[in-house]
Design an enzyme around this catalytic site. Structure first.
Site, PDB file in Angstrom:
ATOM      1  N   ASN A  77      36.194 -78.578  29.188  1.00  0.00           N
ATOM      2  CA  ASN A  77      35.966 -78.198  30.657  1.00  0.00           C
ATOM      3  C   ASN A  77      35.158 -79.081  31.351  1.00  0.00           C
ATOM      4  OD1 ASN A  77      38.059 -76.013  30.319  1.00  0.00           O
ATOM      5  ND2 ASN A  77      36.185 -74.566  29.692  1.00  0.00           N
ATOM      6  N   ARG A 118      30.030 -69.449  31.431  1.00  0.00           N
ATOM      7  CA  ARG A 118      30.366 -68.650  30.286  1.00  0.00           C
ATOM      8  C   ARG A 118      31.590 -69.479  29.309  1.00  0.00           C
ATOM      9  NH1 ARG A 118      31.397 -62.427  30.607  1.00  0.00           N
ATOM     10  NH2 ARG A 118      33.083 -63.045  31.710  1.00  0.00           N
ATOM     11  N   ASP A 119      32.114 -70.492  29.600  1.00  0.00           N
ATOM     12  CA  ASP A 119      32.886 -71.047  28.816  1.00  0.00           C
ATOM     13  C   ASP A 119      32.701 -72.700  28.885  1.00  0.00           C
ATOM     14  OD1 ASP A 119      34.962 -71.207  26.733  1.00  0.00           O
ATOM     15  OD2 ASP A 119      36.457 -71.387  28.380  1.00  0.00           O
ATOM     16  N   LEU A 120      31.627 -73.332  28.849  1.00  0.00           N
ATOM     17  CA  LEU A 120      31.212 -74.717  28.854  1.00  0.00           C
ATOM     18  C   LEU A 120      31.436 -75.442  27.604  1.00  0.00           C
ATOM     19  CD1 LEU A 120      27.885 -74.693  30.666  1.00  0.00           C
ATOM     20  CD2 LEU A 120      29.830 -75.480  31.779  1.00  0.00           C
ATOM     21  N   THR A 140      34.425 -69.454  23.787  1.00  0.00           N
ATOM     22  CA  THR A 140      35.130 -70.251  22.761  1.00  0.00           C
ATOM     23  C   THR A 140      33.936 -70.261  21.643  1.00  0.00           C
ATOM     24  OG1 THR A 140      36.067 -71.879  24.353  1.00  0.00           O
ATOM     25  CG2 THR A 140      35.566 -72.571  22.072  1.00  0.00           C
TER      26      THR A 140
END
Length: 329
Positions: A74, A68-70, A116
């Site tokens: 990261n 959910r935040d690739l 993001t």
């Protein structure tokens, strides 16, 4: 999760205050985009680095975890024995599909945007985003791939910087980005230089396969995206192997082009043989034509000779007749 391209989770639990935590291995690396640009990796080099990232995300999905935040920050790139190895980190916003990540289940507050925005899928931007599935990570991978190729995210930072929430949601959910090859065609020369290529060749190297692959991963309607991260990785592998990608149109000319590229040596040899045969056929045909012309000229000369002989015989007969008439008189 246990994968060479995912930072290992060492511990997890809940503090005395009830706050969940997990501890992951320290990864001493460089963010993905920064590493690729500094190393001036070619388009091919970037794609080869992107494939194991997809495989790592696929592993997480198989373990029931959606990241959910690739985003590039990261994904850190480390050097092992001189070779770059990407590692996916920061599962702080991860969502479990079938079980809790800790012994207490956490729920995102209703109406709260998590993630993001630059890399967020349309369904994740929804006010009620409880039904996001693995394809939200596929979308984020598509954004990362877009940035790897073009040096820019599909939605530019300036577009989102001062946008109100409603406008932000509209941009994420409705605005279709230009194809990667279109985006780089008007980019600064340094974007191409960071990929060890000139601007014109960069656009041509992306046009076709990579345009189709990226745009399929970035479909606003998730049912039209790749079903899995592995599906995206397989299309990248096919492109690198000069095989038809599943995102491309299955036209006969497209498949023939791929067949020729895969068997370049064989087709080169066949083309050489064809050229030799063609030249031989042309030479033989030219010889036959020349011989036919010579034969025609010879026949014409013989015909002219026969006519001359006939004329001479006629003249001789007339002369004899005139001579006989003179004697008779």
């Amino acid at each position: 999760m246990d994968h060479p391209n995912i930072a290992r989770v060492l511990d997890g639990g809940v503090t005395d205050e009830g706050r969940p935590y997990f501890a992951m291995e320290y990864v001493k690396g460089v963010p993905l985009i920064e590493y690729c640009d500094n190393a001036k990796l070619t388009v091919r080099g970037r794609l080869e680095l992107f494939v194991p990232i997809c495989k790592a995300v696929q592993h997480a999905h198989q373990k029931g975890v959606i990241h959910r935040d690739l985003k590039p920050s990261n994904i850190l790139v480390c050097l092992y024995d001189g070779k770059p190895v990407p590692k996916v980190i920061d599962f702080g916003l991860a969502k479990a599909m079938h079980q809790s990540l800790t012994d207490k289940t956490l729920y995102t507050s209703h109406g709260m945007m998590v993630g993001t925005p630059l890399y967020m899928s349309p369904e994740q931007a929804e006010s009620n985003n409880l039904d996001v599935d693995t394809r939200t990570d596929v979308y984020s991978l598509g954004v990362i791939l877009y940035e790897l190729l073009t040096g820019s995210t599909p939605l530019k930072k300036a577009q989102l910087k001062d946008a109100a929430v409603a406008e932000l949601l509209r941009l994420i959910k409705e605005v279709e980005p230009p194809k990667p090859s279109t985006r780089v065609s008007g980019s600064q020369p340094n974007v191409a230089a960071q990929r060890s290529i000139d601007s014109a060749h960069l656009a041509r190297s992306i046009s076709g396969d990579l345009d189709w692959v990226v745009m399929k991963a970035l479909e606003k309607e998730r049912s039209r995206r790749y079903e899995t991260a592995n599906g995206l990785a397989e299309d990248i592998r096919r492109h690198l192997s000069d095989e038809p990608v599943s995102a491309g149109p299955p036209s006969a000319s497209y498949r023939l082009t791929k067949l020729v590229k895969r068997n370049k040596g064989l087709f080169t040899a066949a083309a050489a043989v064809l050229v030799v045969l063609t030249l031989g056929l042309i030479g033989t045909s030219w010889g036959l034509i020349a011989a036919a012309r010579a034969s025609n000229k010879l026949q014409a000369a013989n015909d002219q000779l026969d006519e001359a002989l006939q004329d001479a015989n006629e003249q001789r007969k007339i002369a004899q007749q005139n001579e006989s008439a003179a004697v008779a008189e």
